[in-house]
Design an enzyme around this catalytic site. Sequence first.
Site, short mmCIF file in Angstrom:
data_model
loop_
_atom_site.label_atom_id
_atom_site.label_comp_id
_atom_site.label_asym_id
_atom_site.label_seq_id
_atom_site.Cartn_x
_atom_site.Cartn_y
_atom_site.Cartn_z
N ARG A 121 -5.22 -3.02 8.23
CA ARG A 121 -5.59 -1.29 8.35
C ARG A 121 -6.89 -1.76 8.23
O ARG A 121 -7.78 -0.87 8.72
CB ARG A 121 -4.79 -0.43 7.69
CG ARG A 121 -5.35 1.30 7.57
CD ARG A 121 -4.67 2.57 7.36
NE ARG A 121 -3.35 2.09 7.36
CZ ARG A 121 -2.68 2.02 8.40
NH1 ARG A 121 -2.41 2.11 9.33
NH2 ARG A 121 -0.92 2.17 7.86
N TYR A 122 -7.44 -1.69 6.84
CA TYR A 122 -9.24 -1.39 6.21
C TYR A 122 -9.72 -2.61 6.31
O TYR A 122 -9.26 -3.70 6.76
CB TYR A 122 -8.98 -1.04 4.76
CG TYR A 122 -7.96 0.12 3.95
CD1 TYR A 122 -8.45 1.50 4.91
CD2 TYR A 122 -6.37 0.46 3.75
CE1 TYR A 122 -7.88 2.43 4.19
CE2 TYR A 122 -6.16 1.26 3.38
CZ TYR A 122 -6.98 2.29 3.38
OH TYR A 122 -6.37 3.40 2.68
N ARG A 149 -9.01 -4.81 3.53
CA ARG A 149 -8.09 -5.56 2.15
C ARG A 149 -6.97 -5.58 2.97
O ARG A 149 -6.96 -4.88 4.47
CB ARG A 149 -8.07 -5.13 1.17
CG ARG A 149 -8.14 -3.51 1.43
CD ARG A 149 -8.88 -2.70 0.08
NE ARG A 149 -8.57 -1.21 0.62
CZ ARG A 149 -9.20 -0.08 0.95
NH1 ARG A 149 -9.79 -1.09 1.88
NH2 ARG A 149 -8.69 1.06 1.64
N CYS A 188 14.33 -5.24 -2.54
CA CYS A 188 13.92 -5.32 -4.19
C CYS A 188 15.69 -4.78 -5.38
O CYS A 188 16.39 -5.11 -4.58
CB CYS A 188 13.48 -3.48 -3.83
SG CYS A 188 12.05 -3.13 -2.94
N CYS A 231 14.62 2.61 -3.51
CA CYS A 231 14.44 4.22 -3.47
C CYS A 231 14.61 5.04 -2.68
O CYS A 231 13.80 4.69 -0.92
CB CYS A 231 12.95 4.50 -3.78
SG CYS A 231 11.96 3.40 -5.07
N CYS A 255 12.11 5.52 0.71
CA CYS A 255 11.36 4.61 -0.05
C CYS A 255 10.71 4.39 1.81
O CYS A 255 11.04 4.39 3.17
CB CYS A 255 12.47 2.70 0.89
SG CYS A 255 11.40 1.74 1.01
N ARG A 264 9.44 2.00 3.57
CA ARG A 264 9.24 1.04 4.90
C ARG A 264 10.89 0.69 4.81
O ARG A 264 11.30 -0.33 4.73
CB ARG A 264 8.78 -0.36 4.17
CG ARG A 264 7.93 -0.86 4.45
CD ARG A 264 7.04 -1.96 4.13
NE ARG A 264 5.62 -1.60 4.13
CZ ARG A 264 4.79 -0.99 2.47
NH1 ARG A 264 5.49 -2.09 1.71
NH2 ARG A 264 3.87 -0.90 2.74
N ASP A 315 5.89 10.32 1.78
CA ASP A 315 5.45 9.98 3.11
C ASP A 315 7.22 10.64 4.80
O ASP A 315 7.45 11.34 3.83
CB ASP A 315 5.20 8.13 4.29
CG ASP A 315 4.32 7.27 3.09
OD1 ASP A 315 3.39 8.12 3.45
OD2 ASP A 315 4.66 6.43 3.03
N ASP A 318 -0.61 9.30 2.55
CA ASP A 318 -1.12 8.19 3.87
C ASP A 318 -0.69 8.86 4.94
O ASP A 318 0.25 9.47 5.40
CB ASP A 318 -0.32 7.10 3.34
CG ASP A 318 -0.75 5.93 3.77
OD1 ASP A 318 -1.80 5.67 4.28
OD2 ASP A 318 -0.71 5.15 3.18
N LYS A 346 -5.38 5.94 3.78
CA LYS A 346 -4.73 7.08 2.56
C LYS A 346 -6.09 8.01 2.68
O LYS A 346 -7.20 7.62 2.07
CB LYS A 346 -4.77 6.00 1.05
CG LYS A 346 -3.60 5.61 0.64
CD LYS A 346 -3.71 4.34 -0.51
CE LYS A 346 -2.70 3.85 -0.14
NZ LYS A 346 -2.97 2.52 0.18
#
Length: 404
Positions: free
Chosen positions: A124-125, A128, A137, A141, A144, A146, A305, A342, A349
């Site tokens: 995206r950037y 990076r 995981c 969570c 989440c 994702r 999000d 985000d 961000k």
Amino acid sequence: MTDEETYEALTQFDNAEPTLWPNVSPEQWNDYRWQLKNRVSSLAALESKMKLCAEERAGVLLAGHKLAMSITPHFFQLIDRNDPDCPIRQQVIPRMEEGWTAPDEMADPCGEDSHMPVPGLVHRYPDRVLFLVTDRCASYCRYCTRSRVVSGVGDQQLEIQWEAAFQYLEKHQEVRDVLLSGGDPLLLSDDKLDRILTRLRAIPHIQFVRIGSRIPIFLPQRITPELCTMLQKHHPLFVSIHSNHPRELTTEVRDALGRLANAGIPLGNQSVLLRGINDQPNIQRALVHKLLMCRVRPYYLYQCDLINGSSHLRTSVATGLDIIEKLRGHTTGYGIPQYVIDGPGGGGKIPLNPEYILNRQPGRVMLRNYENAVFEYPDPQPMPNHVRDELLSQTNQLNTTHVG
Ligand SMILES: *Cc1c(COP(=O)(O)O)cnc(C)c1O
């Protein structure tokens, strides 16, 4: 309890005692493989350990084809089973509300799928990339971002094309920073992680590698001396952990973080602002103070999000700004995370800050401090010509006297 008493209680470091697993030996309890094998992942296992409310029961059944439930015994022990609002409980036990998609919610709230030049690599950037190296995981969570691809039970699968991803990184010299995420990269074996890190380190233009992981919180037993010895071969390597509530920071977690820090790994924390879990200034204050005691620097505080089924856990931006305002100036600057959103749909961000500039005029700003006292700060002025001439003539004289 007063605010001060709550803060005192929250900043204590407790152990996660295996009271609900009375027959486990200390060796088993401290073995991450035992922890993984004994995760609470089914309705029957959960109900054998605690009484659920109707909303949770329905939530667990729904989770089976959206985002799996899975709770390590270590993290499970931190749940207050008598408190339906327990902040630990709400992060990992599904609720029926996850089954409602509120207006504006999305399956891919950060627009990651449309920013993948190679499956598994989010670019995206400019300089990076985010490299998704697993879809699993230690625990899941409930908010989440994702959830569309993690845990293996939803409609979408995470596709990772390892060789294509490495070749993309080798070819794209503008990429100087690779962030390993997932899923949780520390769930991979030491060998597999070592091979990934070695391959990345062999790329000359990659200066900086970091790992995003909640393993130190969910499964501190995974942070073995062997893992740390392997990781420290790959410096400069940073690790960003994910802790939301001071009660997550137990003595076992503090020890695990200490092992990472002793391996020379700078540690940051990314937390998510969650309604009824950590959206009070006092709780955030205890969290950031405990993180500093664990040698972790708070990095980001995320506005939650717009992930499908998260409205019961999301809170307002005003609440987040108020928390930051109550930290800045009032406590150690190292303890204050950057509050960010985000950008929905894929903006990256975006920092959110309380307003300290009261007024901006040509040549000066009016400011307020954390106590609301007002200050003015002027821009610099050029040196007046007559002063310049005067100084030049004075120094010329000095020069001739000395040389003469
Ligand atoms: C968060 C994120 C990063 C890293 O951002 P930093 O501000 O450098 O921590 C990189 N790529 C993607 C897609 C991200 O979401």
